[in-house]
Design a protein around this motif. Sequence first.
Motif, PDB file in Angstrom:
ATOM      1  N   PRO A   1       3.605  28.211  47.838  1.00  9.45           N
ATOM      2  CA  PRO A   1       2.416  27.568  47.253  1.00  9.45           C
ATOM      3  C   PRO A   1       2.760  26.345  46.408  1.00  9.45           C
ATOM      4  CG  PRO A   1       2.306  29.951  46.989  1.00  9.45           C
ATOM      5  CD  PRO A   1       3.685  29.647  47.506  1.00  9.45           C
TER       6      PRO A   1
ATOM      7  N   SER B   1      -2.699  30.848  56.402  1.00  3.31           N
ATOM      8  CA  SER B   1      -3.284  31.054  55.083  1.00  3.31           C
ATOM      9  C   SER B   1      -4.437  30.087  54.849  1.00  3.31           C
ATOM     10  CB  SER B   1      -2.227  30.864  53.989  1.00  3.31           C
ATOM     11  OG  SER B   1      -1.658  29.571  54.069  1.00  3.31           O
TER      12      SER B   1
ATOM     13  N   SER C   1      -3.755  25.028  59.222  1.00  2.00           N
ATOM     14  CA  SER C   1      -2.850  26.065  58.738  1.00  2.00           C
ATOM     15  C   SER C   1      -2.912  27.257  59.692  1.00  2.00           C
ATOM     16  CB  SER C   1      -3.262  26.509  57.330  1.00  2.00           C
ATOM     17  OG  SER C   1      -2.531  27.642  56.924  1.00  2.00           O
TER      18      SER C   1
ATOM     19  N   PHE D   1       2.771  29.154  53.408  1.00  2.00           N
ATOM     20  CA  PHE D   1       2.007  28.440  54.433  1.00  2.00           C
ATOM     21  C   PHE D   1       2.868  28.046  55.629  1.00  2.00           C
ATOM     22  CE2 PHE D   1       3.801  25.248  51.661  1.00  2.00           C
ATOM     23  CZ  PHE D   1       4.237  24.258  52.537  1.00  2.00           C
TER      24      PHE D   1
ATOM     25  N   ARG E   1     -13.079  24.388  51.708  1.00  2.00           N
ATOM     26  CA  ARG E   1     -12.216  25.564  51.735  1.00  2.00           C
ATOM     27  C   ARG E   1     -11.956  25.891  53.197  1.00  2.00           C
ATOM     28  NH1 ARG E   1      -8.301  28.239  48.999  1.00  2.00           N
ATOM     29  NH2 ARG E   1      -8.345  30.494  49.417  1.00  2.00           N
TER      30      ARG E   1
ATOM     31  N   LEU F   1      -4.806  18.485  47.687  1.00  2.00           N
ATOM     32  CA  LEU F   1      -4.630  19.646  48.561  1.00  2.00           C
ATOM     33  C   LEU F   1      -3.962  20.755  47.768  1.00  2.00           C
ATOM     34  CD1 LEU F   1      -3.337  19.542  52.218  1.00  2.00           C
ATOM     35  CD2 LEU F   1      -2.500  21.252  50.632  1.00  2.00           C
ATOM     36  N   GLU F   2      -4.588  21.939  47.767  1.00  2.00           N
ATOM     37  CA  GLU F   2      -4.056  23.084  47.027  1.00  2.00           C
ATOM     38  C   GLU F   2      -3.774  24.227  48.008  1.00  2.00           C
ATOM     39  OE1 GLU F   2      -6.649  24.122  43.846  1.00  2.00           O
ATOM     40  OE2 GLU F   2      -6.768  22.082  43.065  1.00  2.00           O
ATOM     41  N   ILE F   3      -2.527  24.685  48.021  1.00  2.00           N
ATOM     42  CA  ILE F   3      -2.112  25.791  48.890  1.00  2.00           C
ATOM     43  C   ILE F   3      -1.684  26.943  47.990  1.00  2.00           C
ATOM     44  CG2 ILE F   3      -0.556  26.494  50.729  1.00  2.00           C
ATOM     45  CD1 ILE F   3      -0.196  23.538  51.418  1.00  2.00           C
TER      46      ILE F   3
ATOM     47  N   ARG G   1       0.699  22.263  45.014  1.00  2.00           N
ATOM     48  CA  ARG G   1      -0.386  21.279  45.093  1.00  2.00           C
ATOM     49  C   ARG G   1       0.215  19.935  45.413  1.00  2.00           C
ATOM     50  NH1 ARG G   1      -2.301  18.028  40.429  1.00  2.00           N
ATOM     51  NH2 ARG G   1      -4.191  16.898  41.056  1.00  2.00           N
TER      52      ARG G   1
ATOM     53  N   TRP H   1      -6.598  27.415  52.436  1.00  2.00           N
ATOM     54  CA  TRP H   1      -6.216  26.333  51.541  1.00  2.00           C
ATOM     55  C   TRP H   1      -7.450  25.509  51.209  1.00  2.00           C
ATOM     56  CZ3 TRP H   1      -5.616  21.319  54.236  1.00  2.00           C
ATOM     57  CH2 TRP H   1      -5.840  21.415  55.621  1.00  2.00           C
ATOM     58  N   THR H   2      -7.344  24.671  50.198  1.00  2.00           N
ATOM     59  CA  THR H   2      -8.482  23.887  49.718  1.00  2.00           C
ATOM     60  C   THR H   2      -8.108  22.404  49.721  1.00  2.00           C
ATOM     61  OG1 THR H   2      -9.215  25.708  48.300  1.00  2.00           O
ATOM     62  CG2 THR H   2     -10.089  23.516  47.818  1.00  2.00           C
TER      63      THR H   2
END
Length: 333
Positions: A68, A94, A91, A128, A105, A122-124, A70, A96-97
Amino acid sequence: MRAQSPLLIRNWSTSDVPQSQRYDYYAHALATAIFPIQLSGSAPSAFGVDMSAADLGGMTVIRQRGTPHRCFADRGNIARAEGRTFHLLTSTRSAWTLEHLTRERLGPGDVIMCDSSIPFNLEIGNDFNIVHVALSEAWIRQWLPAPSVLVGARIDANDSWGRALSAFLQSLEPARLADYPLPRSFIGDHIGSLLAFLAQSRSAVPPKPAKTEGAAVLDRIRDCMAGQSREATLCAADVAAAVSISVRSLHRHFARSSTTFGAVLMAMRCADAVRMLESSSFSRLTVAEIGRRAGFADAAHFSRVMRARVGHTPNQLRRAHAGPSSRDDPKEE
């Protein structure tokens, strides 16, 4: 079948560097394979990514696996990018946003297209496995005359064309492309065709005509500015006349994209200047001359703008990529 040319596969792994250097290493890898991006997240000791990339000409297939984090790009990163590109992301394992025009989302298999000229975040949140296909602007416009119709909106993995695109993207692995059984051009043709079908399906229920037309006009305005940004006297009236709209309309189109004519023009000039400052081909030019060629009439203004937008003065950028014949301007800083 004619033999295909050898394919260069590039690989990066944060396990090759000390833990304290992992974020910097991965940021450099992203800048090399994609464009300048910033990173944040947990402690470097808990962070790890393996990445591989294969350049197919106008298209780069990238596979990223890791932990994880960002990543994001702001206006400063955009100014340093070498031209405008578009990016397909999906992906395999998983959620992600992504914030890019809107906040989306995305679940496993969902696809989204990004435009490198627009900031993103981008936030994971979990480990991933992402397939990332980077596309040049020239390539994408062969298939999508107005790519903005797909930018920033989630492509559902359960929709008909979305399912086909997602499945094909997830089958792409850079290491396997060297022995691809069909001509590699098939990969681009297949992706381009699916994107064209997706764009057509979305146009079947079009948004408000003014929005679609406005995106096309804004593309024409940007294209015109890109060809003239090095002219120090370029103004909004010149560009408006070239694309046959009023100055008021030109400013309105930029306002709808939450930017301004001046901001876009400065970003183009900064991008030109960064490329020249970091290239050995221009090492014999003074910083002031590079600023003039990029469209800055005043050396002091050039230095202030670069510091504000890129985070470094022209001399600092040059020193970071200096060859023995590069020439600083002593009065700049």
